[in-house]
Design an enzyme around this catalytic site. Structure first.
Site, PDB file in Angstrom:
ATOM      1  NE  ARG A 149      -4.091  -1.644   0.162  1.00  0.00           N
ATOM      2  CZ  ARG A 149      -4.029  -3.148   0.092  1.00  0.00           C
ATOM      3  NH1 ARG A 149      -2.698  -3.850  -0.806  1.00  0.00           N
ATOM      4  NH2 ARG A 149      -5.436  -3.628   0.261  1.00  0.00           N
ATOM      5  CB  SER A 184      -8.442  -1.858   4.218  1.00  0.00           C
ATOM      6  OG  SER A 184      -8.892  -2.917   3.935  1.00  0.00           O
ATOM      7  CD  GLU A 192      -5.216   1.078   2.400  1.00  0.00           C
ATOM      8  OE1 GLU A 192      -5.998   2.257   1.447  1.00  0.00           O
ATOM      9  OE2 GLU A 192      -5.804   0.255   2.683  1.00  0.00           O
TER      10      GLU A 192
HETATM   11  N1  EPU Z   1     -10.822 -10.860  10.188  1.00  0.00           N
HETATM   12  C1  EPU Z   1     -11.281 -11.112  11.472  1.00  0.00           C
HETATM   13  N2  EPU Z   1     -11.886  -9.724  11.473  1.00  0.00           N
HETATM   14  C2  EPU Z   1     -12.612  -9.165  10.988  1.00  0.00           C
HETATM   15  C3  EPU Z   1     -12.154  -8.385   9.694  1.00  0.00           C
HETATM   16  C4  EPU Z   1     -10.817  -9.769   9.601  1.00  0.00           C
HETATM   17  O1  EPU Z   1     -11.120 -12.168  12.243  1.00  0.00           O
HETATM   18  O2  EPU Z   1     -13.090  -8.283  10.960  1.00  0.00           O
HETATM   19  C5  EPU Z   1      -9.397 -11.824   9.933  1.00  0.00           C
HETATM   20  C6  EPU Z   1      -9.905 -12.767   9.183  1.00  0.00           C
HETATM   21  O3  EPU Z   1     -10.353 -13.970   9.429  1.00  0.00           O
HETATM   22  C7  EPU Z   1      -8.474 -13.919   8.528  1.00  0.00           C
HETATM   23  C8  EPU Z   1      -7.768 -11.918   8.680  1.00  0.00           C
HETATM   24  O4  EPU Z   1      -8.388 -11.013   9.573  1.00  0.00           O
HETATM   25  O5  EPU Z   1      -7.592 -14.053   9.457  1.00  0.00           O
HETATM   26  C9  EPU Z   1      -7.533 -11.193   6.848  1.00  0.00           C
HETATM   27  O6  EPU Z   1      -8.733 -10.586   6.929  1.00  0.00           O
HETATM   28  P1  EPU Z   1      -9.273 -10.778   5.080  1.00  0.00           P
HETATM   29  O7  EPU Z   1      -8.468 -12.269   4.307  1.00  0.00           O
HETATM   30  O8  EPU Z   1     -10.549 -10.920   5.109  1.00  0.00           O
HETATM   31  O9  EPU Z   1      -8.082  -9.385   4.691  1.00  0.00           O
HETATM   32  P2  EPU Z   1      -7.682  -8.156   5.215  1.00  0.00           P
HETATM   33  O10 EPU Z   1      -6.254  -8.402   5.973  1.00  0.00           O
HETATM   34  O11 EPU Z   1      -8.665  -7.841   6.336  1.00  0.00           O
HETATM   35  C10 EPU Z   1      -6.792  -7.362   2.935  1.00  0.00           C
HETATM   36  C11 EPU Z   1      -6.815  -5.866   2.344  1.00  0.00           C
HETATM   37  C12 EPU Z   1      -7.939  -5.710   1.440  1.00  0.00           C
HETATM   38  C13 EPU Z   1      -7.901  -6.801   0.420  1.00  0.00           C
HETATM   39  C14 EPU Z   1      -8.494  -7.708   1.322  1.00  0.00           C
HETATM   40  C15 EPU Z   1      -8.439  -9.274   0.433  1.00  0.00           C
HETATM   41  C16 EPU Z   1      -5.645  -4.324   3.626  1.00  0.00           C
HETATM   42  C17 EPU Z   1      -5.310  -3.309   4.637  1.00  0.00           C
HETATM   43  N3  EPU Z   1      -6.544  -4.893   3.673  1.00  0.00           N
HETATM   44  O12 EPU Z   1      -7.598  -6.858   4.338  1.00  0.00           O
HETATM   45  O13 EPU Z   1      -8.435  -4.701   0.740  1.00  0.00           O
HETATM   46  O14 EPU Z   1      -9.268  -6.911  -0.446  1.00  0.00           O
HETATM   47  O15 EPU Z   1      -6.849  -8.207   2.514  1.00  0.00           O
HETATM   48  O16 EPU Z   1      -6.789  -9.497  -0.196  1.00  0.00           O
HETATM   49  O17 EPU Z   1      -4.032  -5.158   3.397  1.00  0.00           O
HETATM   50  C18 EPU Z   1      -8.988  -2.215   0.669  1.00  0.00           C
HETATM   51  O18 EPU Z   1      -7.120  -1.924   0.543  1.00  0.00           O
HETATM   52  O19 EPU Z   1      -8.833  -1.412   0.355  1.00  0.00           O
HETATM   53  C19 EPU Z   1      -8.889  -3.207   0.958  1.00  0.00           C
HETATM   54  C20 EPU Z   1     -10.411  -4.172   1.446  1.00  0.00           C
END
Ligand code: EPU
Length: 424
Positions: free
Chosen positions: A244, A318, A414
């Site tokens: 990012r 995010s 972010e």
């Molecule tokens: N999780 C929770 N609770 C929540 C959200 C997530 O426990 O409310 C846990 C999930 O269960 C998982 C881990 O956190 O174990 C990661 O969650 P997820 O795979 O949904 O991905 P993320 O880290 O929450 C990132 C990006 C997203 C992107 C997704 C998929 C960042 C800041 N965010 O989210 O990007 O769509 O991976 O690749 O890196 C964005 O930048 O606007 C965005 C949506």
């Protein structure tokens, strides 16, 4: 040789400005209009064309910069460049928070963009560049010229047997562009389906999702320097992409306006289904029958199930970055919280899931009537209507303080925080 070299073709009003051995601007007069082309020579025969132009005995004669400019931009301001005052910005950002721009202009061409930059410089008005407005929180009224960069157009330049460099104007909506590449069989961006925002913002923060980042397919971008309107090309190494991150969020922050971005795509780009949720979504399709379109549709379904649609509920995706901590800190956290997701990075640091940290701190689904924390994904702050930017920011700070109190981990936003009110 010193560039640019200005040339005119004998007995015509066609002019070029050779910018370097492999790039020239070409202006062709067609009645009252001037067709402007910015030509980048990718192959040897094209570069030979540049050498031919520079031949002293050829049909091109050297002219002055002034003569070039008389044809290239005849001095008339493009008629549809309007500077509006006190414009409501709610519809221009995906958060949909009310805020007024002191000045506002929409630019659709490079010439208009340069005219707008000159206008702001002359009046010493600061600039705020809006792409799709999908990654910013406006903390109050914006005492600046807000520029909506709406430069469009998609261009394909085939490379080798199955590849292409596909470029798009900064103002093309990202998802529409991804769909167009898939329709035409140029693959690689399918995992980035349904990300809000415009093409121009995509390299800025190296958007990423489901195992793919913009940098994985990035070819080059063209950007205009705010200081003097010069057009320059950046390749991957100049952009210094990170998670990012790019040079445009650091050293070069506020110095450039991205006008065109190009990607390396390929009919035979491999399918990337390593992200657990994608594999799960595609389980009913036999592996050998899966297509890039299937991956795109799986990503769209996953995003729709977790992330709020900004046309329905205001948000900027995010709100926080996933934080990275040293291995020793991660080890201690894992001992105290065995179910904490951890993603070891190259070099030994460990990335944590901000969404998990926020949920465990009790914020998932938290509501303050006008705004809150999304009930299906704690990383996303949502605006239901009627909140100010400062109220949303206050919630973000409460979330950060609470995560820090519980886990000792400092979250970072972010989303860009914009404070350009007169008192700021
Ligand atoms: N999780 C929770 N609770 C929540 C959200 C997530 O426990 O409310 C846990 C999930 O269960 C998982 C881990 O956190 O174990 C990661 O969650 P997820 O795979 O949904 O991905 P993320 O880290 O929450 C990132 C990006 C997203 C992107 C997704 C998929 C960042 C800041 N965010 O989210 O990007 O769509 O991976 O690749 O890196 C964005 O930048 O606007 C965005 C949506």
């Amino acid at each position: 040789m010193e560039y640019p070299v200005y040339l005119q073709m004998t007995e015509t009003e066609n002019v070029v400005a050779v910018q370097g051995p492999s790039r020239f601007w070409e202006g062709q007069k067609l009645g009252q209009r001037v067709l402007q082309h910015d030509v980048v020579c990718h192959t040897w025969p094209e570069r030979q064309r540049v050498l031919d132009m520079l031949e002293p005995d050829g049909p091109w004669t050297r002219i002055s910069k002034e003569s070039f400019n008389r044809v290239w931009s005849p001095g008339v301001e493009e008629p549809d460049l309007e500077f509006e005052a006190h414009v409501e910005l709610a519809r221009w950002t995906t958060f949909g928070i009310s805020s007024k721009a002191r000045w506002f202009a929409r630019v659709t061409t490079l010439t208009q963009l340069r005219a707008a930059l000159a206008w702001a410089k002359e009046r010493e008005v600061p600039l705020l560049v809006l792409g799709g407005g999908s990654n910013m929180l406006l903390h109050g009224d914006v005492h600046a010229l807000v520029l909506q960069v709406d430069i469009r157009g998609v261009d394909v330049s085939p490379q080798g047997a199955t590849g292409a460099i596909v470029s798009a104007g900064a103002g093309e909506p990202w998802h529409g562009f991804v769909m167009q590449t898939l329709d035409e069989g140029w693959h690689g961006l399918e995992n980035l389906s349904l990300i809000p925002g415009n093409v121009g913002a995509s390299p800025m923060q190296n958007i990423g999702a489901y195992g793919v980042e913009v940098k994985d397919h990035f070819a080059w971008l063209d950007a205009v320097r705010i200081e003097d309107g010069a057009l320059e090309r950046f390749d991957t190494s100049n952009c210094q992409f990170g998670y990012r991150e790019s040079v445009f969020k650091r050293e070069e922050r506020g110095k450039w306006i991205i006008v065109r971005v190009a990607f390396h795509l390929d009919r035979e780009s491999p399918l990337r289904m390593g992200y657990g949720a994608i594999e799960h979504e595609l389980a009913s399709i036999p592996v050998e029958r899966r297509t890039h379109r299937d991956v795109s549709e799986a990503v769209i379904r996953i995003r729709q199930s977790k992330l709020p649609d900004p046309t329905v509920v205001g948000n900027a995706g995010s709100f926080f970055k996933n934080p990275t901590v040293p291995a020793a800190v991660a080890q201690k956290l894992a001992e105290a919280h065995p179910s904490m997701p951890q993603y070891p990075q190259e070099g030994g640091a460990v990335k944590l899931a901000a969404g998990w940290l926020i949920e465990q701190s009790g914020w998932k689904g938290h509501s303050r009537e006008t705004h809150g924390v999304h009930e299906k994904q704690a990383l996303v702050l949502v605006h239901f209507g009627g909140a100010t930017g400062q109220e949303v920011w206050a919630l973000a700070q409460d979330v950060m303080a609470s995560v820090h109190g519980k886990f000792g981990v400092q979250l970072e936003p972010e989303v860009n925080q914009i404070q350009m009110h007169p008192s700021a």
